[in-house]
Design an enzyme around this catalytic site. Sequence first.
Site, PDB file in Angstrom:
ATOM      1  N   CYS A 185     -40.071  12.393 -18.036  1.00  0.00           N
ATOM      2  CA  CYS A 185     -41.450  11.926 -18.047  1.00  0.00           C
ATOM      3  C   CYS A 185     -41.630  11.110 -19.325  1.00  0.00           C
ATOM      4  O   CYS A 185     -41.201  11.538 -20.403  1.00  0.00           O
ATOM      5  CB  CYS A 185     -42.419  13.103 -17.984  1.00  0.00           C
ATOM      6  SG  CYS A 185     -42.113  14.122 -16.530  1.00  0.00           S
TER       7      CYS A 185
ATOM      8  N   CYS B 291     -48.223  20.588 -26.692  1.00  0.00           N
ATOM      9  CA  CYS B 291     -47.615  20.216 -25.403  1.00  0.00           C
ATOM     10  C   CYS B 291     -46.785  18.957 -25.541  1.00  0.00           C
ATOM     11  O   CYS B 291     -47.273  17.954 -26.058  1.00  0.00           O
ATOM     12  CB  CYS B 291     -48.686  19.863 -24.374  1.00  0.00           C
ATOM     13  SG  CYS B 291     -49.728  21.198 -23.910  1.00  0.00           S
TER      14      CYS B 291
ATOM     15  N   CYS C 200     -45.909  30.394 -24.843  1.00  0.00           N
ATOM     16  CA  CYS C 200     -45.385  29.302 -24.023  1.00  0.00           C
ATOM     17  C   CYS C 200     -43.859  29.361 -24.104  1.00  0.00           C
ATOM     18  O   CYS C 200     -43.285  29.193 -25.178  1.00  0.00           O
ATOM     19  CB  CYS C 200     -45.922  27.991 -24.581  1.00  0.00           C
ATOM     20  SG  CYS C 200     -45.313  26.545 -23.724  1.00  0.00           S
TER      21      CYS C 200
ATOM     22  N   CYS D  41     -43.227  12.599 -22.663  1.00  0.00           N
ATOM     23  CA  CYS D  41     -42.828  13.943 -23.093  1.00  0.00           C
ATOM     24  C   CYS D  41     -41.592  13.890 -23.987  1.00  0.00           C
ATOM     25  O   CYS D  41     -40.586  13.269 -23.629  1.00  0.00           O
ATOM     26  CB  CYS D  41     -42.537  14.794 -21.856  1.00  0.00           C
ATOM     27  SG  CYS D  41     -41.864  16.415 -22.262  1.00  0.00           S
TER      28      CYS D  41
HETATM   29  N1  SAH Z   1     -41.711  20.786 -17.054  1.00  0.00           N
HETATM   30  C1  SAH Z   1     -42.921  21.432 -16.745  1.00  0.00           C
HETATM   31  C2  SAH Z   1     -43.409  22.365 -17.825  1.00  0.00           C
HETATM   32  C3  SAH Z   1     -43.278  21.921 -19.239  1.00  0.00           C
HETATM   33  S1  SAH Z   1     -44.275  20.584 -19.781  1.00  0.00           S
HETATM   34  C4  SAH Z   1     -43.981  20.429 -16.408  1.00  0.00           C
HETATM   35  O1  SAH Z   1     -43.757  19.227 -16.593  1.00  0.00           O
HETATM   36  O2  SAH Z   1     -45.023  20.840 -15.911  1.00  0.00           O
HETATM   37  C5  SAH Z   1     -45.885  21.336 -20.072  1.00  0.00           C
HETATM   38  C6  SAH Z   1     -47.069  20.359 -19.977  1.00  0.00           C
HETATM   39  O3  SAH Z   1     -47.147  19.504 -21.145  1.00  0.00           O
HETATM   40  C7  SAH Z   1     -46.969  19.428 -18.791  1.00  0.00           C
HETATM   41  O4  SAH Z   1     -48.204  19.257 -18.151  1.00  0.00           O
HETATM   42  C8  SAH Z   1     -46.552  18.154 -19.456  1.00  0.00           C
HETATM   43  O5  SAH Z   1     -46.795  17.057 -18.653  1.00  0.00           O
HETATM   44  C9  SAH Z   1     -47.370  18.166 -20.715  1.00  0.00           C
HETATM   45  N2  SAH Z   1     -46.916  17.211 -21.731  1.00  0.00           N
HETATM   46  C10 SAH Z   1     -45.666  16.740 -21.910  1.00  0.00           C
HETATM   47  N3  SAH Z   1     -45.635  15.888 -22.955  1.00  0.00           N
HETATM   48  C11 SAH Z   1     -46.893  15.820 -23.453  1.00  0.00           C
HETATM   49  C12 SAH Z   1     -47.482  15.129 -24.562  1.00  0.00           C
HETATM   50  N4  SAH Z   1     -46.759  14.360 -25.364  1.00  0.00           N
HETATM   51  N5  SAH Z   1     -48.805  15.295 -24.796  1.00  0.00           N
HETATM   52  C13 SAH Z   1     -49.529  16.128 -24.001  1.00  0.00           C
HETATM   53  N6  SAH Z   1     -49.026  16.818 -22.955  1.00  0.00           N
HETATM   54  C14 SAH Z   1     -47.711  16.668 -22.673  1.00  0.00           C
HETATM   55 FE1  SF4 Z   2     -41.433  16.114 -17.579  1.00  0.00          FE
HETATM   56 FE2  SF4 Z   2     -41.304  17.124 -20.067  1.00  0.00          FE
HETATM   57 FE3  SF4 Z   2     -41.995  18.729 -18.014  1.00  0.00          FE
HETATM   58 FE4  SF4 Z   2     -39.445  17.806 -18.257  1.00  0.00          FE
HETATM   59  S1  SF4 Z   2     -40.524  19.185 -19.672  1.00  0.00           S
HETATM   60  S2  SF4 Z   2     -40.694  17.849 -16.367  1.00  0.00           S
HETATM   61  S3  SF4 Z   2     -39.779  15.744 -19.068  1.00  0.00           S
HETATM   62  S4  SF4 Z   2     -43.160  16.954 -18.783  1.00  0.00           S
END
Ligand code: SAH
Ligand code: SF4
Length: 402
Positions: A143, A370, A132, A146
């Site tokens: 988000c 994630c 990854c 995240c």
């Molecule tokens: N920015 C991109 C890729 C990185 S995030 C995106 O948002 O798709 C990779 C994945 O992990 C995304 O689906 C994101 O929503 C998820 N993710 C982020 N924070 C998380 C958390 N605390 N628990 C589970 N999944 C999470």
């Molecule tokens: Fe959203 Fe985290 Fe993906 Fe950035 S890395 S777009 S904050 S889920």
Amino acid sequence: MPAAEPLASPPVVPGSARPLAADGRPSLIGLDVDALSDIVRPLDGGDAKRVRLRARQLFHWIHHRGAADFGSMSTLPEKLRRSLANGFSVARPEIVAAQVSADGTRKWLLRFADGQQVESVFIPEEDRGALCISTQVGCTLACTFCHTGTMPLVRNLGPAEILAQILVARDALGEWPVPGEGGGAVRRLLTNIVVMGMGEPLFNYDNIAAALRLAMDDAGLAFSRRRITLSTSGVVPRIEQCGRELGVGLAISLHAVRDELRDEIVPINRKWNIEALLDACRRYPNRRPITFEYVMLAGVNDSDDDARALVRLLADVPAKVNLIPFNPWPGAPYACSSNNRIRAFAAIVEAGGHASPVRTPRGRDIDAACGQLKTSSIRRRRTPGDAAAGPAGCAPMSVTAL
Ligand code: SAH
Ligand code: SF4
């Protein structure tokens, strides 16, 4: 061959070579054969055919064989190797920390030439393994579930910095091809790349595209596009372009089925809403099903009604749903849905005709799951009394050294 002499003054570099590691020399990692030809031409002095041959050999050593110094590039003339070592580097970024989880997941914290840091994670499974990779230092999107989203965006990563994450993993796993071992027939642990680390890849499209092209180059790392998946939170104008130009698998971070909720938890939805996002998915020029990621947040997006709405929403999209148990981080405003709730939700989605595997959290004990990625340097910078210390000046996190 003798060690490289100290660099008196930075060489004038054609093309896009930039320093990657702390030695300050422009790196040849991430350059294609054209760019390497520009590097070789003034050093080797041969005709165009010979320059091209040398550049191809150099490319092979860097991206196929994983050479981390010029001395080991035995098919290149000694004089050229010395000239290259005097002005350039194929060194990796500094590995600030390398951790191994109880479940075999590995995480690396890498520091680049300017001191900025990112994390990458290797997730082994029985018959394959995915790396990854990160695409930005931090993320501009916020988000709410995240951890990366709580970091300010510092900058985009360049192609070499993206590619170097793969090289570091191959080094650590000892998986560079050896001549005579049978090429593709050899079983490797690192078989897949997922662009799901820190950052929003489609906000750094040109650099991620350049890095993935090299990762897919048969003369280089030779990953099939079928073994690469890019995850986006929904940068709609780039989605079709990504499919057309790169043809990699697509994952969409959906997480909510109503705009009102998605506006709140995936704020990019205010710019490109669910309808616009699904429209782009329907046009994605790749016949493989699109993976819709859905993080399970207790009492927020996990009701039976949500599951039924998800089935309706995806009725005409070739889709697979990936239910991700929420991975907690300090101060996160959510809890993960219960196992029973996740099972009930998955059953509805499956009855609606979509495979919906629940993703097993991996590497939670080393904050590698994630949404948990966030460099310790930023955490430290925010501790009281430490406000002035930037990433470059931070101590490594406490780790199990590999
Ligand atoms: N920015 C991109 C890729 C990185 S995030 C995106 O948002 O798709 C990779 C994945 O992990 C995304 O689906 C994101 O929503 C998820 N993710 C982020 N924070 C998380 C958390 N605390 N628990 C589970 N999944 C999470
Ligand atoms: Fe959203 Fe985290 Fe993906 Fe950035 S890395 S777009 S904050 S889920």
